[in-house]
Design an enzyme around this catalytic site. Structure first.
Site, PDB file in Angstrom:
ATOM      1  N   LYS A 120       0.907  -1.018   0.033  1.00  0.00           N
ATOM      2  CA  LYS A 120      -0.045  -0.073   0.145  1.00  0.00           C
ATOM      3  C   LYS A 120       0.977   1.055   0.104  1.00  0.00           C
ATOM      4  O   LYS A 120       0.600   2.218  -0.603  1.00  0.00           O
ATOM      5  CB  LYS A 120      -0.928  -0.124   1.138  1.00  0.00           C
ATOM      6  CG  LYS A 120      -2.160  -1.098   1.021  1.00  0.00           C
ATOM      7  CD  LYS A 120      -2.961  -1.248   2.252  1.00  0.00           C
ATOM      8  CE  LYS A 120      -3.994  -2.215   2.124  1.00  0.00           C
ATOM      9  NZ  LYS A 120      -4.591  -2.798   3.072  1.00  0.00           N
TER      10      LYS A 120
ATOM     11  N   GLN B 152      -4.633  -1.393   9.632  1.00  0.00           N
ATOM     12  CA  GLN B 152      -4.753  -2.557   8.812  1.00  0.00           C
ATOM     13  C   GLN B 152      -5.344  -3.662  10.023  1.00  0.00           C
ATOM     14  O   GLN B 152      -5.107  -3.601  11.162  1.00  0.00           O
ATOM     15  CB  GLN B 152      -3.032  -3.035   8.655  1.00  0.00           C
ATOM     16  CG  GLN B 152      -2.985  -4.437   7.902  1.00  0.00           C
ATOM     17  CD  GLN B 152      -3.613  -4.480   6.598  1.00  0.00           C
ATOM     18  OE1 GLN B 152      -3.683  -3.296   5.800  1.00  0.00           O
ATOM     19  NE2 GLN B 152      -3.990  -5.512   5.907  1.00  0.00           N
TER      20      GLN B 152
ATOM     21  N   ASP C 238     -10.963   3.540   4.162  1.00  0.00           N
ATOM     22  CA  ASP C 238     -11.352   2.105   3.989  1.00  0.00           C
ATOM     23  C   ASP C 238     -12.655   1.828   4.278  1.00  0.00           C
ATOM     24  O   ASP C 238     -13.364   0.747   3.980  1.00  0.00           O
ATOM     25  CB  ASP C 238     -10.835   1.302   5.373  1.00  0.00           C
ATOM     26  CG  ASP C 238      -9.914   0.526   5.228  1.00  0.00           C
ATOM     27  OD1 ASP C 238      -9.727   0.016   3.868  1.00  0.00           O
ATOM     28  OD2 ASP C 238      -9.249  -0.031   6.176  1.00  0.00           O
TER      29      ASP C 238
HETATM   30  N1  GUN Z   1      -7.107  -6.405   6.137  1.00  0.00           N
HETATM   31  C1  GUN Z   1      -7.061  -7.110   5.106  1.00  0.00           C
HETATM   32  N2  GUN Z   1      -7.547  -6.321   4.002  1.00  0.00           N
HETATM   33  C2  GUN Z   1      -7.674  -5.164   4.608  1.00  0.00           C
HETATM   34  C3  GUN Z   1      -8.378  -4.033   4.120  1.00  0.00           C
HETATM   35  O1  GUN Z   1      -8.771  -3.700   3.141  1.00  0.00           O
HETATM   36  N3  GUN Z   1      -8.528  -2.795   5.106  1.00  0.00           N
HETATM   37  C4  GUN Z   1      -7.976  -2.959   6.446  1.00  0.00           C
HETATM   38  N4  GUN Z   1      -7.938  -1.935   7.154  1.00  0.00           N
HETATM   39  N5  GUN Z   1      -7.316  -3.980   6.642  1.00  0.00           N
HETATM   40  C5  GUN Z   1      -7.358  -5.280   5.875  1.00  0.00           C
END
Ligand code: GUN
Length: 296
Positions: free
Chosen positions: A50, A94, A117
């Site tokens: 990311k 995350q 998100d």
């Molecule tokens: N863990 C796995 N995929 C994601 C996501 O798209 N966002 C977040 N915050 N955590 C994740």
């Protein structure tokens, strides 16, 4: 092999190109903060990807990595500081968090204007009410991928397997918004195989390696595999592992009209949609017009 492989990387590259074009027109570089607690190897890889993608899109990346012993109060303080920081446009914590931290408490500390998100109560409420807002990245990616195969989803039978807040629930609402007929199935659903076979579009988001077999799929269906599971791969040597989806790809591709691979399907779309959300969040919060490249 009869079905098509849906190339998530290529489709995501298109979205990312639009983001790059959009960022170039903005008065300032947006900044995305990603917070990771602990040392889960998969989460570390996601967070690094990311950050790299954010920089490649021409934006600023702030990575905050905290030890797994971090207490809830300390993490809350970090997230609150990011929410207050005028230089930060997007915040992603995350998931999953270590068991001793309440995800709900932490998500509630994210400024909804920075909720790239789409997981805060404000964003989830807007999605439920059909109001404009920041939408969760992975489910948006699923809809975009499905529409590459069937541009008009009105009346399509969509079966989503999995009811997580990150994927299953918002995916059901997003497909509903496209006028699909949605079934949200989960671990307690009876006759899951029969229900799955009724799907024109089957979205698998259960987190169980290759659970969806060929005979779960209606001939000609579109299959979107959200799963990424690490499993032993003795064929590659002792102690080796590999990634597989929630769908048995080899069987699915024989029956479906199109299948997303995993890796290389939904994953790249999640990142592309996150970058898009970061630009949209920066525009909304700073009062900038949304660049033409992102208006679609
Ligand atoms: N863990 C796995 N995929 C994601 C996501 O798209 N966002 C977040 N915050 N955590 C994740």
């Amino acid at each position: 092999m009869s079905g098509r492989v849906i190339d998530g990387k290529a489709i995501a590259a298109g979205v990312r190109a639009d983001v790059v074009a959009a960022v170039k027109t903005l008065p300032e570089q947006p900044a995305l903060a990603v917070v990771l607690v602990g040392d889960d190897p998969a989460s570390q890889v996601y967070v690094s990807s990311k950050g790299k993608a954010t920089i490649e899109a021409g934006m600023r990346s702030v990575e905050i990595r905290l030890p797994k012993e971090t207490g809830e109060a300390d993490l809350l303080a970090q997230v609150e500081a990011l929410s207050r920081d005028p230089a930060i446009d997007g915040i992603l914590v995350q998931l999953p968090l270590p068991k001793h931290i309440s995800e709900q408490h932490i998500l509630a500390a994210i400024d909804p204007l920075k909720d790239v998100d789409g997981l805060t109560e404000a964003s989830a409420g807007k999605l439920l009410l059909g109001k404009p807002g920041l939408r969760p990245c992975t489910p948006v990616g699923c809809v975009i991928l499905a529409k590459t195969q069937r541009p008009d989803l009105a009346g399509a039978n969509v079966v989503v397997i999995g009811r997580s807040i990150l994927v299953g629930k918002p995916a059901a609402l997003l497909f509903l918004e496209q006028n699909a007929t949605v079934t949200l199935a989960h671990s307690k659903t009876r006759d899951l195989r029969v229900i799955s076979r009724g799907a024109d579009i089957l979205v698998a988001a259960v987190g169980r390696p290759e659970m969806v077999r060929g005979d779960w799929i209606r001939p000609g269906a579109i299959v979107i595999d959200v799963g990424t599971n690490r499993v032993p791969a003795p064929e590659k040597g002792e102690g080796k592992t590999k990634l597989v989806g929630d769908v048995n790809f080899k069987e699915a591709i024989e029956i479906a009209s199109a299948v997303t691979p995993s890796p290389g399907g939904v994953g790249p779309m999640t990142i592309a949609c996150l970058l898009r959300n970061t630009v949209l969040a920066s525009c909304a919060r700073r009062g900038w017009a949304v660049p033409d490249a992102l208006r679609a």
